[in-house]
Every structure is written in structure tokens, then in C-alpha cells.
Design a protein around this motif. Structure first.
Motif, PDB file in Angstrom:
ATOM      1  N   GLN A  85     -10.841  -3.320  -4.099  1.00 53.85           N
ATOM      2  CA  GLN A  85     -12.074  -3.225  -4.519  1.00 53.85           C
ATOM      3  C   GLN A  85     -12.453  -4.528  -5.069  1.00 53.85           C
ATOM      4  N   TYR A  86     -13.373  -5.324  -4.328  1.00 52.05           N
ATOM      5  CA  TYR A  86     -13.894  -6.592  -4.851  1.00 52.05           C
ATOM      6  C   TYR A  86     -15.038  -6.354  -5.949  1.00 52.05           C
ATOM      7  N   SER A  87     -15.368  -7.268  -6.749  1.00 57.66           N
ATOM      8  CA  SER A  87     -16.224  -7.027  -7.805  1.00 57.66           C
ATOM      9  C   SER A  87     -17.930  -6.839  -7.234  1.00 57.66           C
ATOM     10  N   ARG A  88     -18.140  -5.628  -7.807  1.00 55.56           N
ATOM     11  CA  ARG A  88     -19.367  -5.105  -7.597  1.00 55.56           C
ATOM     12  C   ARG A  88     -19.569  -4.562  -6.078  1.00 55.56           C
ATOM     13  N   LYS A  89     -18.368  -3.978  -5.468  1.00 57.00           N
ATOM     14  CA  LYS A  89     -18.414  -3.639  -4.367  1.00 57.00           C
ATOM     15  C   LYS A  89     -17.625  -2.187  -4.507  1.00 57.00           C
ATOM     16  N   GLY A  90     -17.808  -1.315  -3.513  1.00 54.10           N
ATOM     17  CA  GLY A  90     -16.897  -0.077  -3.361  1.00 54.10           C
ATOM     18  C   GLY A  90     -15.585  -0.520  -2.871  1.00 54.10           C
ATOM     19  N   PRO A  91     -14.653   0.550  -3.250  1.00 53.90           N
ATOM     20  CA  PRO A  91     -13.103   0.151  -2.764  1.00 53.90           C
ATOM     21  C   PRO A  91     -13.120   0.142  -0.939  1.00 53.90           C
ATOM     22  N   GLU A  92     -12.195  -0.320  -0.596  1.00 51.60           N
ATOM     23  CA  GLU A  92     -12.207  -0.316   0.930  1.00 51.60           C
ATOM     24  C   GLU A  92     -10.596   0.066   1.118  1.00 51.60           C
ATOM     25  N   LEU A  93     -10.321   0.893   2.302  1.00 45.04           N
ATOM     26  CA  LEU A  93      -8.978   1.328   2.403  1.00 45.04           C
ATOM     27  C   LEU A  93      -8.108  -0.132   3.156  1.00 45.04           C
ATOM     28  N   LEU A  94      -6.762  -0.050   2.540  1.00 50.46           N
ATOM     29  CA  LEU A  94      -5.911  -1.016   3.018  1.00 50.46           C
ATOM     30  C   LEU A  94      -4.806  -0.413   3.915  1.00 50.46           C
ATOM     31  N   MET A  95      -4.107   0.433   3.242  1.00 52.99           N
ATOM     32  CA  MET A  95      -3.153   1.152   3.981  1.00 52.99           C
ATOM     33  C   MET A  95      -2.948   2.561   3.710  1.00 52.99           C
ATOM     34  N   TYR A  96      -2.450   3.104   4.509  1.00 51.30           N
ATOM     35  CA  TYR A  96      -2.462   4.575   4.369  1.00 51.30           C
ATOM     36  C   TYR A  96      -1.155   5.185   5.059  1.00 51.30           C
ATOM     37  N   THR A  97      -0.206   6.064   4.215  1.00 52.21           N
ATOM     38  CA  THR A  97       1.010   6.364   4.737  1.00 52.21           C
ATOM     39  C   THR A  97       1.298   7.794   4.381  1.00 52.21           C
ATOM     40  N   TYR A  98       2.110   8.576   4.704  1.00 54.36           N
ATOM     41  CA  TYR A  98       2.710   9.671   4.431  1.00 54.36           C
ATOM     42  C   TYR A  98       3.922  10.016   4.594  1.00 54.36           C
ATOM     43  N   SER A  99       4.919   9.131   4.614  1.00 56.14           N
ATOM     44  CA  SER A  99       6.311   9.174   4.860  1.00 56.14           C
ATOM     45  C   SER A  99       6.896   8.307   4.000  1.00 56.14           C
ATOM     46  N   SER A 100       7.939   8.348   3.406  1.00 50.10           N
ATOM     47  CA  SER A 100       9.024   7.556   2.798  1.00 50.10           C
ATOM     48  C   SER A 100       9.317   6.264   3.556  1.00 50.10           C
ATOM     49  N   GLY A 101       9.619   5.241   2.930  1.00 49.34           N
ATOM     50  CA  GLY A 101       9.747   4.028   3.650  1.00 49.34           C
ATOM     51  C   GLY A 101       8.862   2.981   3.991  1.00 49.34           C
ATOM     52  N   ASN A 102       8.993   2.204   4.707  1.00 50.05           N
ATOM     53  CA  ASN A 102       7.972   1.087   4.664  1.00 50.05           C
ATOM     54  C   ASN A 102       6.935   1.207   5.856  1.00 50.05           C
ATOM     55  N   ARG A 148      -0.105  -9.151   6.558  1.00 54.35           N
ATOM     56  CA  ARG A 148       0.533  -9.493   5.324  1.00 54.35           C
ATOM     57  C   ARG A 148       0.692  -8.491   4.350  1.00 54.35           C
ATOM     58  N   PHE A 149       0.364  -7.241   4.482  1.00 53.32           N
ATOM     59  CA  PHE A 149       0.635  -6.129   3.751  1.00 53.32           C
ATOM     60  C   PHE A 149       1.789  -5.186   4.214  1.00 53.32           C
ATOM     61  N   THR A 150       2.504  -4.845   3.062  1.00 51.56           N
ATOM     62  CA  THR A 150       3.518  -3.717   3.345  1.00 51.56           C
ATOM     63  C   THR A 150       3.328  -2.612   2.241  1.00 51.56           C
ATOM     64  N   ALA A 151       3.229  -1.644   2.820  1.00 51.38           N
ATOM     65  CA  ALA A 151       3.120  -0.417   1.793  1.00 51.38           C
ATOM     66  C   ALA A 151       4.655   0.321   1.793  1.00 51.38           C
ATOM     67  N   GLN A 152       5.000   0.650   0.587  1.00 51.48           N
ATOM     68  CA  GLN A 152       6.357   1.186   0.455  1.00 51.48           C
ATOM     69  C   GLN A 152       6.351   2.243  -0.450  1.00 51.48           C
ATOM     70  N   VAL A 153       6.847   3.552   0.118  1.00 52.13           N
ATOM     71  CA  VAL A 153       6.985   4.674  -0.585  1.00 52.13           C
ATOM     72  C   VAL A 153       8.262   5.305  -0.663  1.00 52.13           C
ATOM     73  N   ASP A 154       8.933   5.699  -2.120  1.00 54.21           N
ATOM     74  CA  ASP A 154       9.989   6.303  -2.433  1.00 54.21           C
ATOM     75  C   ASP A 154       9.578   7.662  -2.964  1.00 54.21           C
ATOM     76  N   LYS A 155       9.502   8.607  -2.293  1.00 54.83           N
ATOM     77  CA  LYS A 155       9.254  10.015  -2.777  1.00 54.83           C
ATOM     78  C   LYS A 155      10.243  10.585  -3.685  1.00 54.83           C
ATOM     79  N   SER A 156      11.614  10.066  -3.490  1.00 57.92           N
ATOM     80  CA  SER A 156      12.702  10.615  -4.534  1.00 57.92           C
ATOM     81  C   SER A 156      12.217  10.029  -5.902  1.00 57.92           C
ATOM     82  N   SER A 157      12.026   8.817  -5.910  1.00 59.01           N
ATOM     83  CA  SER A 157      11.647   8.168  -7.247  1.00 59.01           C
ATOM     84  C   SER A 157      10.251   8.451  -7.672  1.00 59.01           C
TER      85      SER A 157
END
Lengths: 115, 113
Positions: B38-55, B60-69
Motif C-alpha cells: 500500500q502506497y501512501s493515499r492509495k488502496g492496497p494492491e496484491l503482491l503475492m498469494y500462496t496457499y501451501s507451505s514453502g516458498n 524480486r519477491f519471495t513469499a515463504q509460509v511455514d504452517k507448522s510455526s
């Protein structure tokens, strides 16, 4: 495609008044969700409308209500305004096939100030 | 205690650095995880979407999910001044009836040229 538009962008009201905010979704999107954003609580989900029916609801009092029209445009109403209702109200639209799990496209928001 | 906790920052890093943004959550039913910018004075925009553990990587963007933790992260490589914004994590469960997106409060990031 044009993005999500919200009107008005800024609004000033006094306690006890009511307010109606408007949202026009991206063309072809059938779901509209509303959120309240404040510095202390962050972004909080109000409700989601799909095909003119409220499909999902957050934990806000009944003073907050909404509706959706047949062209997918949506309005949100807040009655009996309180000082704590001052916030940025964001609308998001999506295709609607997977509810709030769909990619949400946000508008710029309406900044509401309650005096 | 909030369902989703996110360090509000602010976080300032020099241009070119690797940025790590994190969220923890308490609801084990959460299965779908998103990062918004979300930039100033703007609405949020989606960067990353994931539904499983892992990377999951996207440029330049990496989303990481650790469901056990119950822990998710967003890494930004080769950070640019244009990455200066507030980053919000969001998550939801697949339920029967009432679903809602739960957001973190956001981390304000500044990339210093």
C-alpha cells in the motif's frame, strides 16, 4: 479496464449523523467487499456482497450496513456515527468465484472524519 | 491477542539490501496467505498469494509460509526506492458460510537511496 472507484474521497460528518459511501467495481466483477482501515486496528473486514446478497460478514455492529445493486455497484451506510468511526473505508472488487479468497482489487478509499 | 501479528516498523534499509517482512498467526485454520503493498493515499494492491507451505517466487519477491510455526515472510531482493510502502499480510480460512480476510496491521518500509 478502469479500476475500482469510490466516492466521495473525503467526508466530514458530526456524531449522530449517518453517511453513505459508494463503490463502483471493475467491470465484470461481481463481488464487492468493504474494509475499515485505522492506525490502531489496521485493515478490518466489514462485509462482502455477491450478486446483491451479503455473503460474508465481519465483526462490526449493525450500524454498519451495505447493499449491492444489479450492476454490482455497492453502497455502505453507517448510522449514528461515533468518533471511533473516523477511518479510511476501502472497497475491493473481485470476480467473486472464490469469495474473499479471490484476488481483491482495492479502490483508493473514502476518508471519513467524524467530529 | 490479535489473530495476526505484524511488526509495524518503521523499517529503513539502504537501496539494494534484502528486506525481510514477517507475520505470525494463531488460527491454525488459515490456509490462504497474501501480501499486499500500500502506497501512501492509495488502496492496497496484491503482491503475492500462496496457499501451501514453502516458498513462492515472483521476480524480486519471495513469499515463504511455514504452517507448522504459523509464520509467513516476504523477502524483497535488490530493494529499490519504489518499494517504499506499507506491506500488509492477509490470510483466510476456507470455511462453510462466513469467510473473511484477516490482515496484519502493516509494516512501513523505507528504502534509502
Amino acid at each position: 479496464k478502469a479500476g475500482v472507484t469510490q466516492t466521495p474521497r473525503y467526508l466530514i460528518k458530526t456524531r449522530g449523523q449517518q453517511v453513505t459511501l459508494s463503490c463502483s467495481p471493475i467491470s465484470g466483477h461481481r463481488s464487492v467487499s468493504w474494509y475499515q482501515q485505522t492506525p490502531g486496528q489496521g485493515l478490518q473486514f466489514l462485509f462482502e456482497y455477491f450478486s446483491e446478497t451479503q455473503r460474508n460478514k465481519g465483526n462490526f455492529p449493525g450500524r454498519f450496513s451495505g447493499r449491492q445493486f444489479s450492476n454490482s455497484r455497492s453502497e455502505m451506510n453507517v448510522s449514528t456515527l461515533e468518533l471511533g468511526d473516523s477511518a479510511l473505508y476501502l472497497c475491493a472488487s473481485s470476480e467473486g468465484l472464490a469469495g474473499v479468497r479471490d484476488t481483491q482489487y482495492f479502490g483508493p478509499g473514502t476518508r471519513l472524519t467524524v467530529l | 491477542q490479535k489473530e495476526v501479528e505484524q511488526d509495524p516498523g518503521p523499517l529503513s534499509v539502504p537501496e539494494g539490501a534484502i528486506v525481510s517482512l514477517n507475520c505470525t498467526y494463531s488460527n491454525s485454520a488459515f490456509q490462504y496467505f497474501m501480501w499486499y503493498r500500500q502506497y501512501s493515499r492509495k488502496g492496497p494492491e496484491l503482491l503475492m498469494y500462496t496457499y501451501s507451505s514453502g516458498n513462492k517466487e515472483d521476480g524480486r519477491f519471495t513469499a515463504q509460509v511455514d504452517k507448522s510455526s504459523k509464520y509467513i515472510s516476504l523477502f524483497i531482493r535488490d530493494s529499490q526506492p519504489s518499494d517504499s510502502a506499507t506491506y500488509l499480510c492477509a490470510m483466510t480460512a476456507r470455511g462453510f458460510g462466513n469467510e473473511k480476510l484477516t490482515f496484519g496491521t502493516g509494516t512501513r518500509l523505507t528504502i534509502i537511496p
